[in-house]
Design a protein around this motif. Structure first.
Motif, PDB file in Angstrom:
ATOM      1  N   TRP A  27      34.445 -53.796  32.220  1.00 23.44           N
ATOM      2  CA  TRP A  27      34.901 -53.076  33.400  1.00 23.44           C
ATOM      3  C   TRP A  27      36.016 -52.113  33.004  1.00 23.44           C
ATOM      4  N   GLU A  28      36.878 -52.607  32.129  1.00 24.32           N
ATOM      5  CA  GLU A  28      37.955 -51.723  31.674  1.00 24.32           C
ATOM      6  C   GLU A  28      37.402 -50.511  30.950  1.00 24.32           C
ATOM      7  N   VAL A  29      36.353 -50.731  30.166  1.00 20.19           N
ATOM      8  CA  VAL A  29      35.763 -49.599  29.454  1.00 20.19           C
ATOM      9  C   VAL A  29      35.241 -48.597  30.466  1.00 20.19           C
ATOM     10  N   GLY A  30      34.691 -49.113  31.583  1.00 15.30           N
ATOM     11  CA  GLY A  30      34.270 -48.232  32.665  1.00 15.30           C
ATOM     12  C   GLY A  30      35.416 -47.379  33.144  1.00 15.30           C
ATOM     13  N   MET A  31      36.593 -47.970  33.253  1.00 12.17           N
ATOM     14  CA  MET A  31      37.771 -47.209  33.670  1.00 12.17           C
ATOM     15  C   MET A  31      38.111 -46.188  32.593  1.00 12.17           C
ATOM     16  N   PHE A  32      38.041 -46.641  31.346  1.00 10.60           N
ATOM     17  CA  PHE A  32      38.365 -45.723  30.258  1.00 10.60           C
ATOM     18  C   PHE A  32      37.440 -44.523  30.263  1.00 10.60           C
ATOM     19  N   HIS A  33      36.190 -44.762  30.665  1.00 11.82           N
ATOM     20  CA  HIS A  33      35.245 -43.654  30.696  1.00 11.82           C
ATOM     21  C   HIS A  33      35.853 -42.477  31.459  1.00 11.82           C
ATOM     22  N   ASN A  34      36.361 -42.748  32.655  1.00 11.92           N
ATOM     23  CA  ASN A  34      36.938 -41.660  33.447  1.00 11.92           C
ATOM     24  C   ASN A  34      38.133 -41.030  32.743  1.00 11.92           C
ATOM     25  N   GLU A  35      38.906 -41.873  32.064  1.00 18.92           N
ATOM     26  CA  GLU A  35      40.089 -41.338  31.381  1.00 18.92           C
ATOM     27  C   GLU A  35      39.688 -40.458  30.199  1.00 18.92           C
ATOM     28  N   VAL A  36      38.724 -40.946  29.419  1.00 17.42           N
ATOM     29  CA  VAL A  36      38.249 -40.147  28.282  1.00 17.42           C
ATOM     30  C   VAL A  36      37.663 -38.840  28.810  1.00 17.42           C
ATOM     31  N   ALA A  37      36.844 -38.957  29.860  1.00 15.92           N
ATOM     32  CA  ALA A  37      36.219 -37.763  30.439  1.00 15.92           C
ATOM     33  C   ALA A  37      37.295 -36.781  30.901  1.00 15.92           C
ATOM     34  N   ALA A  38      38.308 -37.281  31.596  1.00 17.94           N
ATOM     35  CA  ALA A  38      39.358 -36.399  32.113  1.00 17.94           C
ATOM     36  C   ALA A  38      40.058 -35.677  30.969  1.00 17.94           C
ATOM     37  N   SER A  39      40.229 -36.369  29.840  1.00 19.86           N
ATOM     38  CA  SER A  39      40.909 -35.742  28.700  1.00 19.86           C
ATOM     39  C   SER A  39      40.074 -34.601  28.129  1.00 19.86           C
ATOM     40  N   GLN A  40      38.786 -34.584  28.437  1.00 19.40           N
ATOM     41  CA  GLN A  40      37.920 -33.496  27.959  1.00 19.40           C
ATOM     42  C   GLN A  40      37.689 -32.457  29.056  1.00 19.40           C
ATOM     43  N   GLY A  41      38.472 -32.561  30.107  1.00 27.87           N
ATOM     44  CA  GLY A  41      38.391 -31.573  31.190  1.00 27.87           C
ATOM     45  C   GLY A  41      37.290 -31.854  32.195  1.00 27.87           C
ATOM     46  N   ILE A  42      36.687 -33.055  32.097  1.00 28.46           N
ATOM     47  CA  ILE A  42      35.599 -33.390  33.027  1.00 28.46           C
ATOM     48  C   ILE A  42      36.208 -33.953  34.314  1.00 28.46           C
ATOM     49  N   ARG A  43      35.913 -33.303  35.439  1.00 25.02           N
ATOM     50  CA  ARG A  43      36.501 -33.777  36.700  1.00 25.02           C
ATOM     51  C   ARG A  43      35.595 -34.761  37.428  1.00 25.02           C
ATOM     52  N   ILE A  44      34.308 -34.757  37.037  1.00 26.57           N
ATOM     53  CA  ILE A  44      33.354 -35.630  37.714  1.00 26.57           C
ATOM     54  C   ILE A  44      33.566 -37.069  37.284  1.00 26.57           C
TER      55      ILE A  44
END
Ligand code: IGP
Length: 397
Positions: free
Chosen positions: A75-92
Motif C-alpha cells: 500500500w505504501e508503494v502505491g502511495m510512493f507511486h504518486n510521489e514518484v510520478a509527481a517528481s516527474q511532473g505527472i499530475r495525474i
C-alpha cells in the motif's frame, strides 16, 4: 527520491495490485507512519524507523517488520507511486488518494469538493475508472490464464514498418486512421457506427494502420471492435487505443489481436514506460508513447528503445487543441536528437485539412493519427483523400 524509485523497482506493483480489502485489514493491524520507510528484500524485511533521542537528535534504527505488514508495504508503494510520478511532473494520480469514503461525517453541504476523492480533470477521472475496471477484469482472467490465450492470438504485424512504407510510397505522412465513435470532448461523432465497415473503408482509402478505441465508458469503444476488425481480414496493423495503467492490459490487447499499444506519458512514470515497453517488445507489440509537452518528450527521450513517439495536440486534461504543439516539441535541438535516435514521430489530433497535414509534415512528422475529421464522413475512406488533398489509396482511380 532515488531510493523510492529503486524501491519501486524491487516491488512489481504493476502486476501485484494491493487488494483494497486486505489493505484495510492490515492497516488496522500495523499502520506505518509516513516518516517510516519499508524495504523489501527476499530474506528479511526491515523498517527503518526514526527514533527521537533525549537530546532531540534523530537516529535511524532497523526494526523487524511482522508478516502482515508486508501488505501495508504494498500500500505504501502505491502511495510512493504518486510521489514518484509527481517528481516527474505527472499530475495525474493513479487512484483516489484516500479511497472511497467508508462513511460520511456530517451533512453533504459541508463536504469539500476536492478534499480527497474528486478527480481534478477528465484524464484523472478516466484513469481512476480504468484502475478499478482493470482490477475487476484481472480477477476474472488472471495473468496466467491470459498468457495461455496468447498462444491462439493472431501473429503481430509490423506497425512501424507499415507507417514507414506508406510514407515512402506517398511522400506524405503515413496515416493511422482512428475507429472512434465518441469522445468526452466531442460527444458522439458518428451514429451509424459499424467498426468493420469503417475499418475496411479506411484501408481502401490508403490508411497504413488503424487505431481502435477500446475504452467503453468514455469513448464508446470496445475490445470486441478490435477483434471484429482483426477477424474480418483487415490487413492494416492495429493500434489498441487504451488507457494503460497495468501490464495486464498489454497482454490482453495482444490476446485480442492488437499489433501496437498506446502508452501515455502524462499517466505513466518513466519506470512504468520502461517496463511496459519491454513487455511489448517481448510480445511483438509496437508502442506509441504519447506526449503533450516538453517535459514529457524529454523524459521519453531518455528511455532506451523507444521507436515511436506520438505528440498529442490535444491536452487530455483541458481538451484544448493546438496543432502547433507538434511543431514546438520537435524543433531545434530536440528534433536533432529525435532524428539521431531514429525515432518516428506521429502528429496526433485536431488534423482536418491538407494544410494541417502539410504543417505537421513540415515540422518533421512522418506519420499522423486522425479520427474525427475522417470518421465523420459518410465514406470515411474518401474522407482520407479530402484530408490529404489527394487520393493516397494503393489503387487510385
Ligand atoms: O479525433 P482527432 O482529433 O483526430 O484525434 C485522434 C486521436 O489523436 C485522439 O483520439 C487521441 C489521441 N490520444 C488519445 C488518447 C486517448 C484517447 C484518444 C486519443
Amino acid at each position: 527520491m532515488e531510493a523510492l524509485v529503486s524501491l519501486r523497482a524491487t516491488v512489481p506493483s504493476l502486476t501485484h495490485r494491493p487488494n483494497k480489502l486486505s489493505v484495510r485489514k492490515s492497516i488496522s493491524m500495523d499502520l506505518p507512519t509516513r516518516n517510516s520507510v519499508s524495504f523489501a528484500s527476499s530474506s528479511s524485511s526491515i523498517r527503518a524507523q526514526q527514533i527521537e533521542s533525549k537530546d532531540g537528535s534523530a537516529t535511524v534504527a532497523p526494526v523487524p517488520v511482522p508478516e502482515e505488514a508486508l501488505k501495508v508495504k504494498e500500500w505504501e508503494v502505491g502511495m510512493f507511486h504518486n510521489e514518484v510520478a509527481a517528481s516527474q511532473g505527472i499530475r495525474i494520480r493513479r487512484r483516489p488518494p484516500t479511497g472511497p469514503p467508508l462513511h460520511y461525517v456530517g451533512p453533504f453541504e459541508f463536504r469539500l469538493q476536492n478534499e480527497g476523492n474528486t478527480p481534478r480533470n477528465i484524464l484523472e477521472e478516466i484513469i481512476w475508472h480504468k484502475d478499478t475496471e482493470v482490477a475487476r477484469l484481472r480477477e476474472r482472467r488472471p495473468l496466467l490464464a491470459l498468457k495461455k490465450e496468447l498462444e491462439n492470438a493472431p501473429p503481430p504485424r509490423d506497425f512501424i514498418g507499415a507507417l514507414r512504407e506508406a510514407n515512402l510510397r506517398t511522400g506524405l505522412p503515413g496515416l493511422i486512421a482512428e475507429v472512434k465513435k465518441a469522445s468526452p470532448s466531442r460527444g458522439i461523432l458518428r451514429e451509424d457506427f459499424n467498426p468493420v465497415e469503417i475499418a475496411q473503408s479506411y484501408e481502401q482509402g490508403g490508411a497504413a494502420c488503424l487505431s481502435v478505441l477500446t475504452d467503453e465508458k468514455f469513448f464508446k469503444g470496445s475490445f470486441e471492435n478490435l477483434e471484429l476488425i482483426r477477424n474480418a481480414g483487415v490487413k492494416c496493423p492495429l493500434l489498441c487505443k487504451e488507457f494503460v495503467v497495468d501490464a495486464w492490459q498489454i497482454y490482453n490487447a495482444r490476446a485480442k489481436g492488437a499489433d501496437a499499444i498506446l502508452l501515455i506519458a502524462a499517466v505513466l512514470p518513466d519506470l512504468d514506460i520502461k517496463y511496459m515497453t519491454k513487455i511489448c517488445k517481448m510480445l511483438g507489440l509496437a508502442t506509441l508513447v504519447e506526449v503533450h509537452n516538453e517535459r514529457e518528450i524529454d523524459r521519453v527521450l531518455e528511455i532506451e528503445g523507444i521507436e515511436l513517439i506520438g505528440i498529442n495536440n490535444r491536452n487530455l486534461e483541458t481538451f484544448e487543441v493546438d496543432i502547433s504543439i507538434t511543431k514546438r516539441l520537435i524543433e531545434g535541438e530536440r528534433g536533432q536528437r529525435i532524428r539521431d535516435k531514429g525515432i518516428m514521430v506521429v502528429g496526433e489530433s485536431g488534423l482536418f485539412t491538407p494544410d494541417d497535414i502539410a504543417f505537421v509534415q513540415e515540422a518533421g512528422v512522418r506519420a499522423v493519427l486522425v479520427g474525427e475529421s475522417i470518421v465523420k464522413q459518410s465514406d470515411p475512406g474518401k474522407g482520407i483523400a479530402g484530408l490529404f488533398g489527394k487520393d493516397i489509396s494503393l489503387s487510385p482511380n
